[in-house]
Design a protein around this motif. Structure first.
Motif, mmCIF file in Angstrom:
data_model
loop_
_atom_site.group_PDB
_atom_site.id
_atom_site.type_symbol
_atom_site.label_atom_id
_atom_site.label_comp_id
_atom_site.label_asym_id
_atom_site.label_seq_id
_atom_site.Cartn_x
_atom_site.Cartn_y
_atom_site.Cartn_z
ATOM 1 N N ALA A 50 0.847 -1.352 -0.022
ATOM 2 C CA ALA A 50 -0.083 -0.128 -0.009
ATOM 3 C C ALA A 50 0.802 1.219 -0.025
ATOM 4 O O ALA A 50 0.353 2.339 -0.549
ATOM 5 N N ALA A 51 2.028 1.192 0.655
ATOM 6 C CA ALA A 51 2.758 2.270 0.818
ATOM 7 C C ALA A 51 3.613 2.584 -0.558
ATOM 8 O O ALA A 51 3.605 3.703 -1.190
ATOM 9 N N VAL A 52 4.149 1.403 -1.057
ATOM 10 C CA VAL A 52 4.712 1.529 -2.726
ATOM 11 C C VAL A 52 3.563 2.242 -3.635
ATOM 12 O O VAL A 52 3.980 3.164 -4.229
ATOM 13 N N LYS A 53 2.345 1.727 -3.504
ATOM 14 C CA LYS A 53 1.269 2.095 -4.311
ATOM 15 C C LYS A 53 1.104 3.593 -4.018
ATOM 16 O O LYS A 53 1.174 4.442 -5.127
ATOM 17 N N SER A 54 0.929 4.069 -2.873
ATOM 18 C CA SER A 54 0.788 5.622 -2.570
ATOM 19 C C SER A 54 1.818 6.429 -3.033
ATOM 20 O O SER A 54 1.880 7.332 -3.511
ATOM 21 N N VAL A 55 3.190 5.955 -2.634
ATOM 22 C CA VAL A 55 4.481 6.851 -3.335
ATOM 23 C C VAL A 55 4.493 6.928 -4.875
ATOM 24 O O VAL A 55 4.571 7.791 -5.331
ATOM 25 N N LEU A 56 4.291 5.772 -5.614
ATOM 26 C CA LEU A 56 4.313 5.654 -6.940
ATOM 27 C C LEU A 56 3.084 6.572 -7.540
ATOM 28 O O LEU A 56 3.473 7.570 -8.378
ATOM 29 N N GLU A 57 1.824 6.782 -6.855
ATOM 30 C CA GLU A 57 0.812 7.551 -7.472
ATOM 31 C C GLU A 57 1.426 9.114 -7.149
ATOM 32 O O GLU A 57 1.054 9.944 -8.027
ATOM 33 N N ALA A 58 1.802 9.355 -5.814
ATOM 34 C CA ALA A 58 2.107 10.806 -5.519
ATOM 35 C C ALA A 58 3.425 11.013 -6.316
ATOM 36 O O ALA A 58 3.295 12.273 -6.881
ATOM 37 N N TRP A 59 4.344 10.240 -6.695
ATOM 38 C CA TRP A 59 5.474 10.774 -7.614
ATOM 39 C C TRP A 59 4.931 11.010 -9.112
ATOM 40 O O TRP A 59 5.249 11.889 -9.693
ATOM 41 N N LEU A 60 3.970 10.039 -9.440
ATOM 42 C CA LEU A 60 3.645 10.282 -11.012
ATOM 43 C C LEU A 60 2.829 11.432 -11.051
ATOM 44 O O LEU A 60 2.898 12.249 -12.061
ATOM 45 N N GLN A 61 1.886 11.891 -9.936
ATOM 46 C CA GLN A 61 1.375 13.120 -10.096
ATOM 47 C C GLN A 61 2.001 14.107 -10.270
ATOM 48 O O GLN A 61 2.002 15.298 -10.695
ATOM 49 N N ALA A 62 3.128 14.166 -9.082
ATOM 50 C CA ALA A 62 4.151 15.330 -9.055
ATOM 51 C C ALA A 62 4.785 15.327 -10.315
ATOM 52 O O ALA A 62 5.027 16.735 -10.643
ATOM 53 N N VAL A 63 5.118 14.522 -10.960
ATOM 54 C CA VAL A 63 5.998 14.571 -12.340
ATOM 55 C C VAL A 63 4.895 14.917 -13.199
ATOM 56 O O VAL A 63 5.512 16.014 -14.016
ATOM 57 N N ASN A 64 3.746 14.572 -13.362
ATOM 58 C CA ASN A 64 2.643 15.056 -14.286
ATOM 59 C C ASN A 64 2.104 16.306 -14.264
ATOM 60 O O ASN A 64 2.035 17.109 -15.258
ATOM 61 N N THR A 65 2.024 17.031 -13.125
ATOM 62 C CA THR A 65 1.426 18.186 -12.866
ATOM 63 C C THR A 65 2.452 19.445 -12.289
ATOM 64 O O THR A 65 2.166 20.225 -12.372
ATOM 65 N N GLY A 66 3.878 18.933 -12.011
ATOM 66 C CA GLY A 66 4.813 19.823 -11.381
ATOM 67 C C GLY A 66 4.682 20.306 -10.367
ATOM 68 O O GLY A 66 5.033 21.385 -9.804
ATOM 69 N N VAL A 67 3.868 19.688 -9.430
ATOM 70 C CA VAL A 67 3.654 20.044 -8.105
ATOM 71 C C VAL A 67 4.751 19.300 -7.301
ATOM 72 O O VAL A 67 5.474 18.184 -7.831
ATOM 73 N N SER A 68 5.089 19.878 -5.952
ATOM 74 C CA SER A 68 5.939 19.106 -5.119
ATOM 75 C C SER A 68 5.523 17.858 -4.591
ATOM 76 O O SER A 68 4.338 17.737 -4.226
ATOM 77 N N PHE A 69 6.478 17.061 -4.190
ATOM 78 C CA PHE A 69 6.040 15.816 -3.591
ATOM 79 C C PHE A 69 6.237 16.082 -1.928
ATOM 80 O O PHE A 69 7.084 16.609 -1.336
ATOM 81 N N GLU A 70 5.226 15.768 -1.512
ATOM 82 C CA GLU A 70 4.982 15.780 0.163
ATOM 83 C C GLU A 70 4.564 14.372 0.603
ATOM 84 O O GLU A 70 3.814 13.590 0.255
ATOM 85 N N ALA A 71 5.032 14.150 1.766
ATOM 86 C CA ALA A 71 5.061 13.113 2.533
ATOM 87 C C ALA A 71 3.818 12.703 3.301
ATOM 88 O O ALA A 71 3.198 11.622 3.391
ATOM 89 N N VAL A 72 3.104 13.795 3.860
ATOM 90 C CA VAL A 72 2.113 13.614 4.754
ATOM 91 C C VAL A 72 0.822 13.170 3.754
ATOM 92 O O VAL A 72 0.086 12.200 4.337
ATOM 93 N N PRO A 73 0.375 13.699 2.887
ATOM 94 C CA PRO A 73 -0.648 13.202 2.093
ATOM 95 C C PRO A 73 -0.216 11.531 1.693
ATOM 96 O O PRO A 73 -1.238 10.704 1.399
ATOM 97 N N VAL A 74 0.827 11.287 1.421
ATOM 98 C CA VAL A 74 1.340 9.663 1.035
ATOM 99 C C VAL A 74 0.937 9.025 2.240
ATOM 100 O O VAL A 74 0.614 8.027 2.151
ATOM 101 N N VAL A 75 1.329 9.390 3.447
ATOM 102 C CA VAL A 75 1.160 8.466 4.629
ATOM 103 C C VAL A 75 -0.513 8.563 4.868
ATOM 104 O O VAL A 75 -1.023 7.188 5.066
ATOM 105 N N TYR A 76 -1.378 9.384 4.558
ATOM 106 C CA TYR A 76 -2.503 9.533 4.613
ATOM 107 C C TYR A 76 -2.960 8.471 3.595
ATOM 108 O O TYR A 76 -3.935 7.505 4.101
ATOM 109 N N ALA A 77 -2.779 8.509 2.278
ATOM 110 C CA ALA A 77 -3.144 7.672 1.253
ATOM 111 C C ALA A 77 -2.734 6.033 1.724
ATOM 112 O O ALA A 77 -3.366 5.307 1.448
ATOM 113 N N THR A 78 -1.720 5.962 2.221
ATOM 114 C CA THR A 78 -1.057 4.462 2.397
ATOM 115 C C THR A 78 -2.170 3.837 3.576
ATOM 116 O O THR A 78 -2.478 2.854 3.467
#
Length: 118
Positions: A50-78
């Motif tokens: 679940a953590a790997v999936k959430s990190v990959l989703e956040a990373w892909l979104q950060a790359v595609n939209t140009g926003v910064s990667f943040e850990a707190v939403p990833v922990v929540y999504a995990t």
């Protein structure tokens, strides 16, 4: 801020694909574990996936939209993904027998078996 998919009433492709992957995570755990693997190890493995999936989703979104990667939403999504995966396992896959079937298809117990007594 990273805007991870929220599992609500967002029928976009990213949200639905993320939800489908989350629901299938317990079957992935079943494929790589045996029936003798402890429930604790299976839970930690599910949390890791679940953590790997959430990190990959956040990373892909950060790359595609140009926003910064943040850990707190990833922990929540995990945490949300883990909860959904556990609910899918206990409410769907285990009662339907799919969890046991995935473990029979996946990893085998590699310990040597004693010779039969004849």
């Amino acid at each position: 801020m990273t805007d991870l998919p929220i599992y609500g009433f967002r029928p976009d492709l990213g949200g639905l694909l993320g939800l489908a992957v989350t629901v299938l995570l317990p079957l992935a755990v079943g494929l790589v574990t045996t029936r003798t693997t402890s429930a604790g190890i299976k839970a930690v493995l599910l949390l890791g996936l679940a953590a790997v999936k959430s990190v990959l989703e956040a990373w892909l979104q950060a790359v595609n939209t140009g926003v910064s990667f943040e850990a707190v939403p990833v922990v929540y999504a995990t945490a949300v993904s883990f909860g959904i995966a556990v609910a899918a396992h206990l409410g769907l896959f285990k009662p339907a027998g799919l969890a046991a079937a995935a473990q029979q298809v996946g990893a085998r117990d590699r310990r040597p078996q004693p010779a039969p007594l004849d």
